[in-house]
Motif scaffolding. Structure first.
Motif, mmCIF file in Angstrom:
data_model
loop_
_atom_site.group_PDB
_atom_site.id
_atom_site.type_symbol
_atom_site.label_atom_id
_atom_site.label_comp_id
_atom_site.label_asym_id
_atom_site.label_seq_id
_atom_site.Cartn_x
_atom_site.Cartn_y
_atom_site.Cartn_z
ATOM 1 N N ARG A 159 47.256 33.483 51.884
ATOM 2 C CA ARG A 159 47.855 34.687 51.229
ATOM 3 C C ARG A 159 48.080 34.053 49.683
ATOM 4 N NH1 ARG A 159 52.005 37.233 52.757
ATOM 5 N NH2 ARG A 159 50.852 39.173 52.753
ATOM 6 N N TYR A 160 47.896 34.713 48.854
ATOM 7 C CA TYR A 160 47.999 34.730 47.354
ATOM 8 C C TYR A 160 48.744 35.716 46.742
ATOM 9 C CZ TYR A 160 44.649 30.790 48.194
ATOM 10 O OH TYR A 160 43.786 29.657 48.473
ATOM 11 N N LEU A 161 49.618 35.437 45.639
ATOM 12 C CA LEU A 161 50.319 36.170 44.884
ATOM 13 C C LEU A 161 49.483 36.295 43.488
ATOM 14 C CD1 LEU A 161 52.882 37.994 44.626
ATOM 15 C CD2 LEU A 161 53.908 36.269 43.515
ATOM 16 N N LEU A 162 48.778 37.574 43.528
ATOM 17 C CA LEU A 162 48.108 37.721 42.147
ATOM 18 C C LEU A 162 48.632 38.890 41.599
ATOM 19 C CD1 LEU A 162 44.740 37.367 43.610
ATOM 20 C CD2 LEU A 162 46.074 35.471 42.849
ATOM 21 N N ARG A 163 47.851 39.747 40.391
ATOM 22 C CA ARG A 163 48.447 40.724 39.701
ATOM 23 C C ARG A 163 47.258 41.640 39.579
ATOM 24 N NH1 ARG A 163 50.990 36.360 37.379
ATOM 25 N NH2 ARG A 163 49.295 36.151 35.755
ATOM 26 N N LYS A 164 47.502 43.095 39.542
ATOM 27 C CA LYS A 164 46.708 44.059 39.374
ATOM 28 C C LYS A 164 46.084 43.863 38.077
ATOM 29 C CE LYS A 164 48.141 47.391 42.768
ATOM 30 N NZ LYS A 164 48.487 48.850 43.168
ATOM 31 N N ARG A 165 44.872 44.329 37.733
ATOM 32 C CA ARG A 165 44.228 44.497 36.488
ATOM 33 C C ARG A 165 44.178 43.101 35.719
ATOM 34 N NH1 ARG A 165 43.495 49.405 35.227
ATOM 35 N NH2 ARG A 165 43.295 49.059 32.964
ATOM 36 N N MET A 166 43.482 42.042 36.562
ATOM 37 C CA MET A 166 43.621 40.673 35.711
ATOM 38 C C MET A 166 41.953 40.427 35.426
ATOM 39 S SD MET A 166 45.346 38.142 38.427
ATOM 40 C CE MET A 166 45.445 36.966 37.118
#
Length: 413
Positions: A159-166
Motif C-alpha cells: 500500500r502506497y501513499l500517492l497523490r491525485k493528478r500526478m
C-alpha cells in the motif's frame, strides 16, 4: 440500561474526486511544403484529387506501386473544414507524434490517496489501478514511464501513499521510493475506551504503547475540540488508520482526533446539540452510552430516546455500562454490590448524565444521540447479548419480564 439491561463492550471507518484533467495539447495542422502543394484548393475534395493526379507522366502500374510505398495520410477535421496530407508514413509519424502521445498530468499531484498494489500485478494492471484512483491521466503514460526506465521488475506489492493528478513519472518515483510505502494499517472498532484504543493502536502500528500513553497524558498536544475539556475519552474516533514509516505516536493520536472532528462536522454536531438543548460534549456522552449499551445500529436511536425520556422526567438513568466504567470493569450486568459502589459514573446513585463519555462512539451512535427515535420507551433490556436482541418498553411490568428473560439466559435465578 437498567440492570441487567447493559450490553457493554466494544465492536468496529474519508476523498473527494479531483477536477477534470487539463486540456489535451494538440499538434499543428498544416500542409506539406514543396512544389507538390496545391496553389489554392477550394475544397477537401480538391486536395484529395490533387494527390491522386500527381506525376501524370508515370505509367499507371508504377504509380500504383509508388502509392503503396507512400500511403498518403488524410486527416479530416471538423467535417472537412481542414485536411492534412502527408506523403510518407515516417514523415506522418514524425509530424503527428505529439497528437499520438498518451494523456499525462503535469507536476507532483495534489490530494493524498492510498493505492494498493497486489502481488503479481503487471505494470499494465498497476496502471489501471492508478487511473481509477485518479493518480495518473492514462494507463499508457504510466506503462511508458516504466518501460523507459526498465523498472517493471522493481514494482513491489503493498500500500502506497500517492497523490491525485500526478505526472506518470512522478507516480513511478513514489512507487519506487521506500518512504512512500505504508508499512501497517490498524482498525480501531467502535466502543473502545481510551486505554483500550491506545493498546489497539500500539498493537497494530508497532509504536510503543508507553509512548502513545505519554501523548494521551498531554491532551493539549492533540488539538481536541474545545468542548472536550481536555479529556480524550470519547474523542479518539474509531476508524482505520494507515501507519507510514514517519508516523509518530503524536501524529497517530492526532489523526484519531482529526477524524472525530470530520465526523462531527459531517453530522453538524454543534448545531444539532443546540437543537436538543444540549452541549456538544453532552451529546458525545449520550453517544458513548448508546455505543456501550447498544447491540445493533438499528437500536441506537431507541436507546438514545430512552436516555432523553429519562432525562426529561428527571429520573436516574440507571445504566449498567456507566457503573462498570466507573469501576474500571467490563460486563453486560452490574451486580447489586457493584451498583452500591459510589463513583461519579454510577447513574443508579447520581441523576443526570455521567461527568464524561464512557467510550469512543462511532458515527452511528453520534447520529442517534443527535436524532433519537420517537417513542415513549423508558426501559430496555438486551435479552440475548449473543444475538444482540434488545427489547424496549414503556411499562415496568414488561421491563421486569424482559429482565427475568435475560437472567434466565445468563443462568441467574
Amino acid at each position: 440500561m437498567t440492570r441487567p439491561a447493559g450490553a457493554g463492550g466494544p465492536d468496529d471507518a474519508g476523498g473527494s474526486d479531483g477536477p477534470d484533467g487539463p486540456d489535451r495539447a494538440e499538434g499543428p495542422l498544416g500542409l506539406p511544403d514543396g512544389p507538390d502543394r496545391p496553389d489554392d484548393p477550394d475544397t477537401a475534395e480538391d486536395l484529395i484529387a490533387f494527390t491522386e493526379e500527381r506525376a501524370p507522366e508515370e505509367p499507371v502500374e508504377r504509380r500504383a506501386r509508388a502509392g503503396r510505398g507512400r500511403r498518403a495520410l488524410l486527416l479530416l477535421v471538423g467535417g472537412g473544414s481542414a485536411v492534412l496530407v502527408a506523403a510518407g508514413l515516417i514523415g506522418a509519424l514524425a509530424l503527428f507524434g505529439p497528437l499520438m502521445a498518451p494523456d499525462d498530468f503535469d507536476g507532483k499531484g495534489s490530494v493524498p490517496v492510498v493505492v494498493e498494489i497486489v502481488p503479481g500485478a503487471s505494470a499494465g494492471q498497476i496502471a489501471d489501478v492508478l487511473v481509477r484512483a485518479e493518480v495518473v491521466a492514462s494507463a499508457r503514460s504510466f506503462v511508458n514511464a516504466v518501460e523507459e526506465r526498465g523498472k517493471s521488475g522493481s514494482l513491489r506489492p503493498g500500500r502506497y501513499l500517492l497523490r491525485k493528478r500526478m505526472a506518470a513519472s512522478s507516480a513511478l518515483d513514489l512507487l519506487l521510493a521506500p518512504q512512500s510505502k505504508i508499512r501497517r494499517r490498524v482498525t480501531v472498532p467502535e466502543g473502545l475506551r481510551a486505554v483500550e484504543t491506545v493498546a489497539r493502536l500500539a498493537q497494530g502500528s508497532g509504536l510503543a504503547a508507553a509512548e502513545l500513553a505519554a501523548v494521551i497524558a498531554k491532551p493539549d498536544e492533540l488539538a481536541l475540540p474545545s468542548y472536550a475539556k481536555g479529556a480524550v475519552e470519547g474523542f479518539l474516533f474509531p476508524a482505520t488508520y494507515d501507519i507510514e514509516p514517519s508516523t509518530t505516536p503524536r501524529d497517530l493520536l492526532r489523526s484519531t482526533v482529526r477524524r472525530f472532528k470530520r465526523a462531527a462536522a459531517h453530522l453538524n454536531l454543534e448545531a444539532g446539540a443546540a437543537a436538543q438543548r444540549l452541549t456538544p460534549r453532552e451529546v458525545v456522552v449520550i453517544a458513548s452510552i448508546v455505543q456501550a449499551e447498544g447491540g445493533r445500529d438499528s437500536d441506537y436511536p431507541k436507546i438514545a430516546r430512552v436516555i432523553y425520556n429519562r432525562l426529561a422526567s428527571r429520573a436516574k438513568l440507571e445504566m449498567d455500562s456507566t457503573v462498570m466504567y466507573g469501576l474500571g470493569k467490563h460486563g453486560i450486568v452490574a451486580s447489586l454490590a457493584e451498583i452500591k459502589r459510589d463513583t461519579p459514573y454510577n447513574t443508579y446513585m447520581h441523576p443526570g448524565l455521567p461527568p464524561g463519555p464512557i467510550s469512543n462512539p462511532g458515527e452511528a451512535a453520534l447520529r442517534a444521540a443527535l436524532r433519537p427515535a420517537t417513542g415513549d420507551w423508558y426501559w430496555f433490556v438486551t435479552i440475548d447479548p449473543e444475538r444482540r436482541i434488545t427489547k424496549f418498553t414503556d411499562r415496568e411490568s414488561e421491563f421486569v419480564k424482559f429482565r427475568e428473560e435475560l437472567n434466565k439466559r445468563l443462568g441467574q435465578h
